[in-house]
Design an enzyme around this catalytic site. Structure first.
Site, PDB file in Angstrom:
ATOM      1  N   GLN A  31     -16.764 -25.135 -22.578  1.00  0.00           N
ATOM      2  CA  GLN A  31     -18.077 -25.782 -22.586  1.00  0.00           C
ATOM      3  C   GLN A  31     -19.029 -25.077 -21.606  1.00  0.00           C
ATOM      4  O   GLN A  31     -18.593 -24.298 -20.760  1.00  0.00           O
ATOM      5  CB  GLN A  31     -17.934 -27.251 -22.205  1.00  0.00           C
ATOM      6  CG  GLN A  31     -17.162 -27.493 -20.910  1.00  0.00           C
ATOM      7  CD  GLN A  31     -16.359 -28.786 -20.900  1.00  0.00           C
ATOM      8  OE1 GLN A  31     -16.621 -29.688 -21.678  1.00  0.00           O
ATOM      9  NE2 GLN A  31     -15.383 -28.892 -20.012  1.00  0.00           N
ATOM     10  N   HIS A  62     -17.310 -45.159 -12.486  1.00  0.00           N
ATOM     11  CA  HIS A  62     -15.930 -44.907 -12.029  1.00  0.00           C
ATOM     12  C   HIS A  62     -15.234 -46.181 -11.554  1.00  0.00           C
ATOM     13  O   HIS A  62     -14.039 -46.361 -11.800  1.00  0.00           O
ATOM     14  CB  HIS A  62     -15.930 -43.831 -10.926  1.00  0.00           C
ATOM     15  CG  HIS A  62     -16.312 -42.484 -11.451  1.00  0.00           C
ATOM     16  ND1 HIS A  62     -17.265 -41.686 -10.863  1.00  0.00           N
ATOM     17  CD2 HIS A  62     -15.877 -41.810 -12.539  1.00  0.00           C
ATOM     18  CE1 HIS A  62     -17.404 -40.576 -11.566  1.00  0.00           C
ATOM     19  NE2 HIS A  62     -16.576 -40.625 -12.583  1.00  0.00           N
ATOM     20  N   ASP A  86     -14.055 -34.535 -12.737  1.00  0.00           N
ATOM     21  CA  ASP A  86     -14.905 -34.666 -11.539  1.00  0.00           C
ATOM     22  C   ASP A  86     -14.171 -35.380 -10.410  1.00  0.00           C
ATOM     23  O   ASP A  86     -14.579 -35.307  -9.250  1.00  0.00           O
ATOM     24  CB  ASP A  86     -16.215 -35.389 -11.885  1.00  0.00           C
ATOM     25  CG  ASP A  86     -15.956 -36.697 -12.615  1.00  0.00           C
ATOM     26  OD1 ASP A  86     -15.388 -37.615 -12.014  1.00  0.00           O
ATOM     27  OD2 ASP A  86     -16.316 -36.799 -13.801  1.00  0.00           O
ATOM     28  N   GLU A 106      -6.638 -32.656 -17.360  1.00  0.00           N
ATOM     29  CA  GLU A 106      -8.009 -32.156 -17.617  1.00  0.00           C
ATOM     30  C   GLU A 106      -7.869 -30.814 -18.336  1.00  0.00           C
ATOM     31  O   GLU A 106      -7.097 -29.949 -17.916  1.00  0.00           O
ATOM     32  CB  GLU A 106      -8.748 -32.013 -16.276  1.00  0.00           C
ATOM     33  CG  GLU A 106     -10.004 -31.168 -16.279  1.00  0.00           C
ATOM     34  CD  GLU A 106     -11.130 -31.677 -17.189  1.00  0.00           C
ATOM     35  OE1 GLU A 106     -11.607 -32.797 -16.984  1.00  0.00           O
ATOM     36  OE2 GLU A 106     -11.525 -30.905 -18.097  1.00  0.00           O
ATOM     37  N   ASP A 137      -4.556 -29.892 -22.657  1.00  0.00           N
ATOM     38  CA  ASP A 137      -5.292 -30.710 -23.619  1.00  0.00           C
ATOM     39  C   ASP A 137      -4.619 -32.084 -23.660  1.00  0.00           C
ATOM     40  O   ASP A 137      -3.423 -32.187 -23.969  1.00  0.00           O
ATOM     41  CB  ASP A 137      -5.223 -30.017 -24.990  1.00  0.00           C
ATOM     42  CG  ASP A 137      -6.023 -30.759 -26.045  1.00  0.00           C
ATOM     43  OD1 ASP A 137      -6.351 -31.949 -25.857  1.00  0.00           O
ATOM     44  OD2 ASP A 137      -6.305 -30.141 -27.088  1.00  0.00           O
ATOM     45  N   GLY A 138      -5.390 -33.128 -23.384  1.00  0.00           N
ATOM     46  CA  GLY A 138      -4.837 -34.484 -23.365  1.00  0.00           C
ATOM     47  C   GLY A 138      -4.218 -34.880 -24.691  1.00  0.00           C
ATOM     48  O   GLY A 138      -3.280 -35.683 -24.732  1.00  0.00           O
ATOM     49  N   ASP A 155     -10.989 -40.894 -19.626  1.00  0.00           N
ATOM     50  CA  ASP A 155     -12.294 -40.631 -19.008  1.00  0.00           C
ATOM     51  C   ASP A 155     -12.803 -39.319 -19.589  1.00  0.00           C
ATOM     52  O   ASP A 155     -12.851 -38.291 -18.919  1.00  0.00           O
ATOM     53  CB  ASP A 155     -12.110 -40.548 -17.488  1.00  0.00           C
ATOM     54  CG  ASP A 155     -13.426 -40.313 -16.758  1.00  0.00           C
ATOM     55  OD1 ASP A 155     -14.492 -40.385 -17.390  1.00  0.00           O
ATOM     56  OD2 ASP A 155     -13.365 -40.038 -15.543  1.00  0.00           O
ATOM     57  N   SER A 157     -15.334 -36.734 -22.053  1.00  0.00           N
ATOM     58  CA  SER A 157     -16.728 -36.491 -22.399  1.00  0.00           C
ATOM     59  C   SER A 157     -16.982 -37.142 -23.756  1.00  0.00           C
ATOM     60  O   SER A 157     -16.066 -37.681 -24.386  1.00  0.00           O
ATOM     61  CB  SER A 157     -17.043 -34.994 -22.450  1.00  0.00           C
ATOM     62  OG  SER A 157     -15.918 -34.213 -22.209  1.00  0.00           O
TER      63      SER A 157
HETATM   64  N1  SAM Z   1     -17.939 -39.888 -17.048  1.00  0.00           N
HETATM   65  C1  SAM Z   1     -18.173 -38.947 -18.059  1.00  0.00           C
HETATM   66  C2  SAM Z   1     -18.981 -39.386 -19.237  1.00  0.00           C
HETATM   67  O1  SAM Z   1     -18.735 -40.428 -19.848  1.00  0.00           O
HETATM   68  O2  SAM Z   1     -19.926 -38.670 -19.561  1.00  0.00           O
HETATM   69  C3  SAM Z   1     -16.965 -38.186 -18.428  1.00  0.00           C
HETATM   70  C4  SAM Z   1     -16.428 -37.437 -17.255  1.00  0.00           C
HETATM   71  S1  SAM Z   1     -15.740 -35.997 -17.452  1.00  0.00           S
HETATM   72  C5  SAM Z   1     -15.902 -34.949 -16.254  1.00  0.00           C
HETATM   73  C6  SAM Z   1     -14.970 -35.689 -18.895  1.00  0.00           C
HETATM   74  C7  SAM Z   1     -13.947 -34.566 -18.865  1.00  0.00           C
HETATM   75  O3  SAM Z   1     -13.124 -34.626 -20.035  1.00  0.00           O
HETATM   76  C8  SAM Z   1     -14.533 -33.158 -18.836  1.00  0.00           C
HETATM   77  O4  SAM Z   1     -14.278 -32.567 -17.595  1.00  0.00           O
HETATM   78  C9  SAM Z   1     -13.843 -32.427 -19.988  1.00  0.00           C
HETATM   79  O5  SAM Z   1     -13.499 -31.093 -19.678  1.00  0.00           O
HETATM   80  C10 SAM Z   1     -12.630 -33.309 -20.204  1.00  0.00           C
HETATM   81  N2  SAM Z   1     -12.026 -33.192 -21.550  1.00  0.00           N
HETATM   82  C11 SAM Z   1     -12.687 -33.077 -22.731  1.00  0.00           C
HETATM   83  N3  SAM Z   1     -11.791 -32.953 -23.728  1.00  0.00           N
HETATM   84  C12 SAM Z   1     -10.551 -33.023 -23.161  1.00  0.00           C
HETATM   85  C13 SAM Z   1      -9.228 -32.962 -23.687  1.00  0.00           C
HETATM   86  N4  SAM Z   1      -9.010 -32.808 -25.000  1.00  0.00           N
HETATM   87  N5  SAM Z   1      -8.188 -33.076 -22.829  1.00  0.00           N
HETATM   88  C14 SAM Z   1      -8.406 -33.242 -21.492  1.00  0.00           C
HETATM   89  N6  SAM Z   1      -9.639 -33.276 -20.945  1.00  0.00           N
HETATM   90  C15 SAM Z   1     -10.696 -33.183 -21.772  1.00  0.00           C
END
Ligand code: SAM
Length: 274
Positions: A31, A62, A86, A106, A137-138, A155, A157
């Protein structure tokens, strides 16, 4: 104010932010990542042109994504966070003394690195020995654990790019299996105002797995429409009845009264989720 940043919900609705300074910017394998200093709400993480969190209102989100499930479960020990690079959700989870292990999965290690450097107020718990950071990857990670976690927090994106599958039925099925028999999951589930159809679909995907599914609402000023939803799936405990009424940790947003009140939904949302 030297720059403008426009967050685009659609071609017909955009939010314009004044920026004091762009502190950092990079294109990661997953990204576009920026750390900016907004005139209103201060330093912020922006991913793919969507504001993720700001230092002035991060605690609204949070605290509510973490403490609602953690004060519903009577003895949360093992917690999984998917996304959350974060560190804000981990910071709140680690305030609970019962918690002995937090696995944070993450996908993008660059998010963690940038937040450690530029958003230390949010990322301040990465050195806690109870926190294990797993860069993965989650969606793939969640296929392995069985009966392992008391609470799983998604949590993520918004449902674009690497996060799309974090909102799928198969993913919630795997989350269900990763939880102990009295486990609880919670996910951020977008704006019920701008993304009502999506919010409804996710609610029904979660309720297809969990005997008890409830949505709760929070106002997060930096998110488009302000009006934001979380959806909680529980195998046993009811977050409206079983929550602890005297939490012993310091919070700025969460209160036991707000915990209960956030599950009281406007009529149009009650109707939507019938
Ligand atoms: N609070 C935020 C919001 O609602 O906008 C979300 C916080 S955040 C930093 C979301 C994180 O999810 C990102 O750092 C992103 O890289 C991560 N992410 C996205 N897809 C993912 C996946 N498939 N597995 C693990 N992490 C993932």
């Amino acid at each position: 104010m030297s720059y403008q940043f426009v967050e685009e919900h659609s071609s017909a609705y955009k939010v314009q932010w004044g920026i004091n300074e762009v502190l950092y910017s990079e294109k990661t394998p997953y990204q576009n990542l920026s750390i900016v200093d907004f005139v209103e709400l201060g330093r912020a993480l922006v991913l793919d042109d969507a504001v993720q969190t700001t230092i002035q209102d991060e605690f609204y989100y949070h605290e509510m994504i973490a403490h609602v499930p953690l004060f519903t479960h009577p003895d949360p020990r093992d917690v999984l966070i998917i996304g959350g690079g974060d560190g804000g959700t981990a910071r709140e989870v680690l305030k609970h003394k019962s918690v002995r292990r937090v696995d944070l999965v993450e996908i993008d290690e660059r998010v963690i690195a940038a937040c450690k450097k530029y958003l230390p107020e949010i990322s301040c718990s990465f050195d806690d020995p109870r926190l294990n950071v797993i860069i993965a990857d989650g969606v793939e990670y969640i296929k392995r654990p069985e009966n392992e976690y008391d609470v799983v927090i998604i949590d993520s994106s918004d449902p674009v790019g690497p996060a799309i599958e974090l909102f799928s039925k198969d993913f919630y099925k795997d989350v269900y299996h990763s939880l102990r028999p009295d486990g609880i999951m919670v996910a951020q589930t977008d704006s019920p105002c701008f993304n009502a159809k999506f919010f409804k679909e996710i609610f029904f995907s979660i309720s297809a797995q969990f005997s008890l599914t409830k949505a709760y609402l929070v106002c997060v000023p930096s998110y488009i429409s302000g009006f934001w939803s979380f959806t909680l799936g529980s195998k046993k405990y009811n977050p409206v009845e079983d929550y602890r009424k005297e939490p012993v940790i310091a919070t700025r947003f969460y209160t036991p009264e707000l915990h209960k009140a956030s599950f009281v939904l406007p009529r149009f949302i009650e109707e939507l989720l019938k």
